[in-house]
Motif scaffolding. Structure first.
Motif, PDB file in Angstrom:
ATOM      1  N   UNK A  85       0.652  -1.122  -0.111  1.00  0.00           N
ATOM      2  CA  UNK A  85       0.178  -0.057   0.121  1.00  0.00           C
ATOM      3  C   UNK A  85       0.781   1.375  -0.185  1.00  0.00           C
ATOM      4  N   UNK A  86       2.041   1.107   0.363  1.00  0.00           N
ATOM      5  CA  UNK A  86       3.029   2.443   0.274  1.00  0.00           C
ATOM      6  C   UNK A  86       3.835   2.751  -0.731  1.00  0.00           C
ATOM      7  N   UNK A 116      -1.718   9.514  -0.473  1.00  0.00           N
ATOM      8  CA  UNK A 116      -2.397   8.847   0.734  1.00  0.00           C
ATOM      9  C   UNK A 116      -2.353   7.469   0.403  1.00  0.00           C
ATOM     10  N   UNK A 117      -2.792   6.678   1.516  1.00  0.00           N
ATOM     11  CA  UNK A 117      -2.974   5.034   1.216  1.00  0.00           C
ATOM     12  C   UNK A 117      -3.865   4.626   2.290  1.00  0.00           C
ATOM     13  N   UNK A 118      -4.297   3.192   1.937  1.00  0.00           N
ATOM     14  CA  UNK A 118      -5.089   2.761   3.119  1.00  0.00           C
ATOM     15  C   UNK A 118      -4.743   1.341   3.299  1.00  0.00           C
ATOM     16  N   UNK A 119      -4.493   1.142   4.438  1.00  0.00           N
ATOM     17  CA  UNK A 119      -3.687  -0.401   5.200  1.00  0.00           C
ATOM     18  C   UNK A 119      -5.140  -1.038   5.768  1.00  0.00           C
ATOM     19  N   UNK A 120      -5.602  -2.050   5.395  1.00  0.00           N
ATOM     20  CA  UNK A 120      -6.958  -2.896   5.788  1.00  0.00           C
ATOM     21  C   UNK A 120      -6.396  -3.511   6.935  1.00  0.00           C
ATOM     22  N   UNK A 121      -7.478  -3.553   7.652  1.00  0.00           N
ATOM     23  CA  UNK A 121      -7.866  -4.169   8.948  1.00  0.00           C
ATOM     24  C   UNK A 121      -7.459  -5.777   8.961  1.00  0.00           C
ATOM     25  N   UNK A 122      -7.751  -6.204   7.984  1.00  0.00           N
ATOM     26  CA  UNK A 122      -7.686  -7.802   7.770  1.00  0.00           C
ATOM     27  C   UNK A 122      -6.078  -8.112   7.741  1.00  0.00           C
ATOM     28  N   UNK A 123      -5.455  -7.195   7.389  1.00  0.00           N
ATOM     29  CA  UNK A 123      -3.837  -7.619   7.089  1.00  0.00           C
ATOM     30  C   UNK A 123      -3.048  -6.765   8.216  1.00  0.00           C
ATOM     31  N   UNK A 124      -3.404  -5.643   8.563  1.00  0.00           N
ATOM     32  CA  UNK A 124      -2.656  -4.393   9.396  1.00  0.00           C
ATOM     33  C   UNK A 124      -3.343  -4.499  10.815  1.00  0.00           C
ATOM     34  N   UNK A 125      -4.400  -4.917  10.935  1.00  0.00           N
ATOM     35  CA  UNK A 125      -5.117  -4.915  12.240  1.00  0.00           C
ATOM     36  C   UNK A 125      -4.201  -5.511  13.494  1.00  0.00           C
ATOM     37  N   UNK A 146      -5.873   4.922   7.345  1.00  0.00           N
ATOM     38  CA  UNK A 146      -5.638   5.730   6.246  1.00  0.00           C
ATOM     39  C   UNK A 146      -4.116   6.538   6.535  1.00  0.00           C
ATOM     40  N   UNK A 147      -3.264   6.823   5.591  1.00  0.00           N
ATOM     41  CA  UNK A 147      -2.417   7.448   5.687  1.00  0.00           C
ATOM     42  C   UNK A 147      -2.145   8.582   4.710  1.00  0.00           C
ATOM     43  N   UNK A 148      -1.900   9.810   5.291  1.00  0.00           N
ATOM     44  CA  UNK A 148      -1.753  11.173   4.180  1.00  0.00           C
ATOM     45  C   UNK A 148      -0.184  11.525   4.483  1.00  0.00           C
ATOM     46  N   UNK A 149       0.467  11.579   3.374  1.00  0.00           N
ATOM     47  CA  UNK A 149       1.973  12.175   3.320  1.00  0.00           C
ATOM     48  C   UNK A 149       1.962  13.687   3.485  1.00  0.00           C
ATOM     49  N   UNK A 157     -13.172   5.614   0.701  1.00  0.00           N
ATOM     50  CA  UNK A 157     -13.780   4.290   0.202  1.00  0.00           C
ATOM     51  C   UNK A 157     -13.145   3.279   0.297  1.00  0.00           C
ATOM     52  N   UNK A 158     -12.011   2.975   0.388  1.00  0.00           N
ATOM     53  CA  UNK A 158     -11.239   1.840   0.542  1.00  0.00           C
ATOM     54  C   UNK A 158     -11.752   1.023   1.735  1.00  0.00           C
ATOM     55  N   UNK A 159     -11.713   1.825   2.782  1.00  0.00           N
ATOM     56  CA  UNK A 159     -12.235   1.433   4.104  1.00  0.00           C
ATOM     57  C   UNK A 159     -13.711   0.861   4.000  1.00  0.00           C
ATOM     58  N   UNK A 160     -14.786   1.730   3.115  1.00  0.00           N
ATOM     59  CA  UNK A 160     -15.786   1.327   2.876  1.00  0.00           C
ATOM     60  C   UNK A 160     -16.047   0.080   2.494  1.00  0.00           C
ATOM     61  N   UNK A 161     -15.127  -0.252   0.978  1.00  0.00           N
ATOM     62  CA  UNK A 161     -15.096  -1.611   0.416  1.00  0.00           C
ATOM     63  C   UNK A 161     -14.712  -2.738   1.669  1.00  0.00           C
TER      64      UNK A 161
END
Length: 426
Positions: free
Chosen positions: A34-35, A143-152, A161-164, A206-210
């Motif tokens: 994701x980065x 920006x990027x999103x790290x999902x809970x299923x992998x990064x929880x 989510x991360x913003x640079x 939106x990635x979080x919503x998915x």
């Protein structure tokens, strides 16, 4: 108080524990980096962070407001993990550019107008690098999103989510300099920065919503949904015209009444400036109009939701989901349900300070400079005089720190930048 995001998937985490295949074993097993976009384009290296003195002085810093800077572990970056900071900034970004600037000062000790001016003055050797970044990575360059299923359960890279931050500043400065996708006369650099912040934030949301939609299905069906979707649908269609998750993440930004209302823009502005700009983005991102799919954007939402639920790429139109079951419907979930972080380089942490000065420290500083402060003035502010010039000292909207207007007034009297004033007081 624990943040809402810490409880977002708490029940599901316990409930899914014995269901094989729902979680990746670790973030390293997640098939997508994701980065990759967020780390490209800036020269990053390990550096020693100079910690401001006030970091070890917790006196009168309210619970949950102390600075929490964590080492990111890649490229020498750090990320801000201060409780409620991103929510406070995000809420303010959704009100006005003035509130947005005040929230950045209140949460980070940053005068964003000054930083944008500094960026515009120094600039990059060319705006081409940033244009190349958006052409290669789209919004996910910033920006990027790290999902809970992998990064929880990650101790190094928490889910969310991360913003640079610095990249967003450079992006805003570059867009403002070129003016190519802006009206004439151009909006202020602060307004451009607010636009890019909202675009990036809404895209990552939106990635979080998915993921939230898939998790809701997992809760009902008791078998893996999100991980198979990522491995069998999202990954194979990446960087193609069929990458509907990225296309729709862009589409929800363009169609968002929240974004239009906040920025005081209309559909004409969107069609004249934002749509042409988004068309310069890479495959997936630039297909936000979904012209090649039956039903356009609405049809793409139904197809994507069916792909998530059934872990298939090719699904007959007559069996797509109906509007009763769409990932985009998760928008009703409170925004603070997903944690947010700011990625920053060490030099920026030292320069920004990341904490506004406490009012009592400002009073001491003014007196050291030969000024006077009347602490018995009526109301919630103080009257001050320095170099023969009177001004007011006001509290920030939260806590016991100096507000941005007062900091600007004091810096102006001293003939220095707010950033320099901040460091002098600290």
């Amino acid at each position: 108080m624990a943040r809402v995001s810490e409880k977002t998937f708490e029940v599901e985490g316990n409930s899914f524990r014995n269901i094989s295949g729902i979680f990746w074993g670790s973030e390293r097993e997640y098939p997508i980096d994701p980065f990759s976009g967020i780390l490209e384009g800036f020269e990053l290296e390990d550096m020693q962070v100079v910690r401001p003195d006030f970091w070890s002085d917790t006196e009168e810093i309210p619970e949950g407001r102390g600075p929490e800077i964590r080492y990111f572990g890649r490229g020498g970056l750090f990320f801000l993990d201060r409780n409620d900071a991103m929510k406070h900034i995000g809420d303010a970004a959704g009100r006005s550019d003035t509130d947005f600037a005040e929230a950045l000062w209140d949460s980070l000790g940053i005068d964003i107008s000054e930083e944008l001016e500094r960026s515009a003055g120094s600039g990059l050797p060319s705006d081409r690098p940033l244009q190349d970044l958006t052409a290669k990575f789209g919004t996910d360059a910033f920006g990027t999103y790290c999902p809970w299923h992998a990064f929880g359960r990650s101790g190094e890279t928490p889910w969310g989510f991360y913003l640079f931050f610095e990249k967003l500043i450079e992006w805003a400065a570059a867009l403002h300099r070129s003016g190519q996708f802006l009206p004439d006369p151009k909006p202020s650099p602060l307004k451009v920065f607010q636009l890019l912040w909202l675009l990036t934030y809404r895209h990552e949301l939106f990635h979080f919503q998915v993921e939230l939609y898939a998790t809701r299905l997992e809760s009902a069906l008791r078998h893996p949904i999100y991980r198979p979707y990522v491995e069998c649908v999202r990954t194979p269609v990446m960087n193609s015209e069929r990458w509907w998750e990225e296309a729709l993440a862009q589409a929800v930004v363009l169609r968002s009444n929240y974004v239009k209302r906040t920025l005081e823009i209309d559909s004409h502005y969107v069609n004249s400036y934002m749509v042409p700009y988004f068309l310069t983005f890479p495959n997936g991102y630039r297909h936000f109009q979904c012209k090649r799919i039956s039903g356009g954007v609405a049809g793409a939402h139904r197809l994507l939701s069916a792909q998530i639920a059934r872990t298939e790429i090719d699904i007959p139109e007559e069996t797509w989901n109906t509007d009763l079951s769409l990932a985009k419907s998760e928008y009703r979930i409170r925004k603070e349900a997903v944690p947010g972080y700011l990625l920053m380089r060490p030099e920026s942490i030292s320069r920004f300070q990341l904490q506004t000065p406490r009012l009592k420290d400002v009073v001491r500083y003014i007196r050291r400079q030969g000024g006077e402060v009347n602490e018995n003035a009526p109301g919630d502010h103080k009257h001050a005089t320095l170099n023969g010039q009177p001004f007011h000292l006001n509290y920030a909207k939260r806590d016991n720190t100096l507000d941005l207007a007062s900091a600007k007034a004091l810096a102006r009297i001293l003939g220095i930048k707010v950033r320099d004033l901040n460091q002098a007081i600290a």
